[in-house]
Write a protein that holds these residues in place. Structure first.
Motif, PDB file in Angstrom:
ATOM      1  N   GLY A 101      36.150  42.512  40.122  1.00 35.19           N
ATOM      2  CA  GLY A 101      37.409  41.523  39.315  1.00 35.19           C
ATOM      3  C   GLY A 101      36.703  40.201  38.888  1.00 35.19           C
ATOM      4  O   GLY A 101      37.307  39.572  38.202  1.00 35.19           O
ATOM      5  N   LYS A 102      34.930  40.305  38.402  1.00 33.95           N
ATOM      6  CA  LYS A 102      34.223  39.173  38.229  1.00 33.95           C
ATOM      7  C   LYS A 102      34.622  38.608  36.684  1.00 33.95           C
ATOM      8  O   LYS A 102      34.894  38.573  35.740  1.00 33.95           O
ATOM      9  N   THR A 103      34.359  40.429  35.452  1.00 31.90           N
ATOM     10  CA  THR A 103      34.461  40.117  34.477  1.00 31.90           C
ATOM     11  C   THR A 103      35.934  39.615  33.780  1.00 31.90           C
ATOM     12  O   THR A 103      36.233  38.637  33.164  1.00 31.90           O
ATOM     13  N   THR A 104      37.163  40.272  34.738  1.00 35.12           N
ATOM     14  CA  THR A 104      38.598  39.998  34.553  1.00 35.12           C
ATOM     15  C   THR A 104      38.544  38.355  35.091  1.00 35.12           C
ATOM     16  O   THR A 104      39.093  37.260  34.297  1.00 35.12           O
ATOM     17  N   GLY A 138      33.828  46.488  39.441  1.00 32.54           N
ATOM     18  CA  GLY A 138      35.096  46.601  39.584  1.00 32.54           C
ATOM     19  C   GLY A 138      35.662  45.571  40.586  1.00 32.54           C
ATOM     20  O   GLY A 138      37.050  45.420  40.762  1.00 32.54           O
TER      21      GLY A 138
END
Ligand SMILES: Nc1ncnc2c1ncn2[C@@H]1O[C@H](COP(=O)(O)OP(=O)(O)OP(=O)(O)O)[C@@H](O)[C@H]1O
Ligand SMILES: [Mg+2]
Lengths: 246, 276
Positions: free
Chosen positions: A46-49, A44
């Motif tokens: 924010g890596k993928t974002t 959660g």
């Protein structure tokens, strides 16, 4: 090609999802061309974002983002022509065979039919998928599917490659194969932004690491710098100390 | 250190959109070829429609309309052609919803391909499938004594209208597939195809419906296509009693064009919004 201009550069990148608060709360990144850069952080963070924004798959609210010399917000087509992405979940067609997947995506990368076929052969060979090439991807093991996904992301020899947790769920052997592939890519000049939860992976592959937590950058440096900054012996300890201290 | 090759993009935008559309369409057609049971299931709809409505209900409906069963079947087949076009919506919606979930759509969005081709490929695949389905229906119909009476040109025009209708429904399905929460939801909404396909001049002539139902049935885009194709095939038709009925041929072109003109841009906008 290593030039002075960073291959990936962001400043104050912010994004919030409706009703959920900030997913990214000002991310600054500067990744020199031809290097492997790690994006490390807990679930959660924010890596993928971040990766989805840089790959033009998601929009952002404010800040700046440049990839391969192109403005992400203004020149999506320019970015898309220069990147490859292998997401957190393999995005390949389960019904088609491995070869059909590669040929289809190669055609959509604007290769001619013959060129696409040749490229598919090359990549099947390189990722050890020749035997499974004709079988539907549905029947592939998790590792094979990941390798295929990686192969698809490399079809056009991207200048910048985004790998979102490329080795999650792989056995040690497949993991080492992916690591080798990443190193080879970096040696040939590709810039790689890699997210991972495995600190060992970041330690081995990345020349620099950005640690994020709750949408913010909490530390940045070479693996050695991060370790010594907290006086810890390994990156795991550094990770825990840094993300807790944030 | 080797240099990384710059991608070369040649050719015009429209050429590439066409090539991309074909590549995506081929993917959907390969899905059917690689799963023959799926193909069989899809092609069963027209076969079952002819069998059920033609023979199980045929005699009874014929009596209600005061005509013999085989004359009813002559009235019925153009209705079944259009009905089959409508039933395709289900497949389209489910397949698009699966793609949203599976990540292939995301991957396509990250490619330097033509954005409209991502969706138009599905529409093209549907049109090709529609041609196959219509061939089966024509063959079956002929087998059961149905005939076109006005020559090849008129038949081709009628088939053109049917394919156009399918293309419009395909864009409806694409839009719905992008809006629903997933393939499971898409399957549940499938029941909505029934009123679309049957509250129309397809199986029962609208003058046999209760008055309040006859109006939406007459204005159903399907009805225009059915009446127009009955005319073009020279098949028996109920006499037109409404404005839409009298202008069936025009409406059979206008309806699908209007549907595409609305659904295509909405679907594209929705596709862009997926990334938010
Ligand atoms: N589509 C979405 N809608 C709403 N909120 C989202 C969406 N995607 C991500 N988020 C939220 O944004 C935050 C960052 O998520 P993100 O997926 O970027 O994290 P991550 O670092 O990749 O985590 P993980 O290690 O679990 O993959 C999380 O709080 C998550 O709940
Ligand atoms: Mg993630």
């Amino acid at each position: 090609m290593i030039t002075d201009e960073p291959a990936i550069w962001t400043q104050g990148l912010r994004k919030s999802y409706p009703g959920r608060g900030a997913a990214l709360d000002g991310i600054d990144l500067a990744v020199p061309a031809g290097t492997v850069h790690g994006l490390l952080g807990p679930n959660g963070a924010g890596k993928t974002t971040t990766v989805r924004i840089l790959a033009t798959l998601a929009s952002f609210d404010s800040g700046q983002a440049w990839v391969a010399g192109r403005n992400v917000a203004r020149d999506r087509a320019g970015v898309r022509a220069r990147i490859g992405i292998a997401g957190q979940y393999a995005a390949v067609d389960g019904i088609l065979s491995g070869r059909q997947n590669l040929e289809m995506f190669a055609r959509l990368h604007r290769m001619r039919a013959r060129e696409a076929r040749a490229r598919a052969d090359e990549l099947l060979e390189r990722f050890d998928l020749v035997e499974a090439a004709g079988r539907p991807v549905r029947g592939y093991s998790g590792g094979m599917r990941r390798r295929l996904d990686l192969a698809v992301s490399l079809i056009r020899s991207p200048r910048v490659l985004f790998l979102d947790e490329p080795t999650t769920g792989l056995d040690p052997r497949s993991r080492i194969e992916v690591w080798d592939a990443v190193r080879e890519l970096a040696d040939s000049g590709t810039t790689v932004l890699l997210t991972t939860q495995y600190l060992e992976e970041a330690d081995r592959l990345c020349s620099r690491i950005t640690m994020v937590d709750r949408g913010r950058v909490v530390a940045e440096g070479t693996p050695a710098e991060l370790k010594s900054s907290v006086g810890g012996r390994d990156l795991d300890e550094a990770f825990l100390l840094i993300t807790e201290g944030a | 250190m080797t240099t990384v090759t710059e991608p070369t993009v040649h050719g015009s935008r429209i050429t590439w959109a066409t090539v991309d559309t074909w590549v995506v369409a081929k993917r959907h057609l390969l899905h059917l070829v690689r799963r023959p049971d799926e193909l069989l299931g899809t092609l069963m709809i027209p076969v079952m429609a002819v069998a059920m409505f033609g023979f199980v209900f045929g005699e009874a409906f014929g009596v209600a309309m005061n005509v013999p069963g085989d004359e009813y079947r002559e009235f019925l087949l153009p209705g079944l052609f259009a009905l089959t076009m409508a039933f395709g919506i289900g497949n389209t919606t489910i397949s698009v919803a699966e793609d949203v979930r599976g990540g292939v759509l995301d991957r396509m969005r990250s490619l330097p391909m033509s954005p409209v081709a991502v969706l138009a490929g599905r529409a093209l695949a549907d049109v090709i499938l529609a041609v196959v389905e219509l061939s089966i229906l024509l063959a079956l119909g002929t087998l059961f004594g149905w005939q076109a009476h006005l020559g090849v040109g008129a038949v081709i025009a009628a088939l053109g209208l049917l394919v156009l209708l399918r293309m419009a429904f395909s864009w409806v399905g694409i839009l719905l597939g992008l809006l629903v929460s997933g393939p499971e939801a898409a399957m549940k909404y499938f029941a909505l195809v029934f009123p679309l396909a049957m509250v129309a001049d397809t199986i029962v002539p609208t003058d046999l419906m209760p008055g309040w139902l006859a109006v939406p049935a007459e204005w159903n885009p399907l009805s225009s296509t059915v009446i127009a194709t009955r005319e073009l095939f020279g098949n028996m038709a109920a006499p037109a009693t409404s404005w839409v009925g009298e202008h069936a041929l025009t409406m059979a072109v206008l309806w699908p064009v209007a549907i595409i003109a609305i659904c295509l841009p909405l679907a594209m906008a929705r596709l862009r919004r997926l990334g938010r």
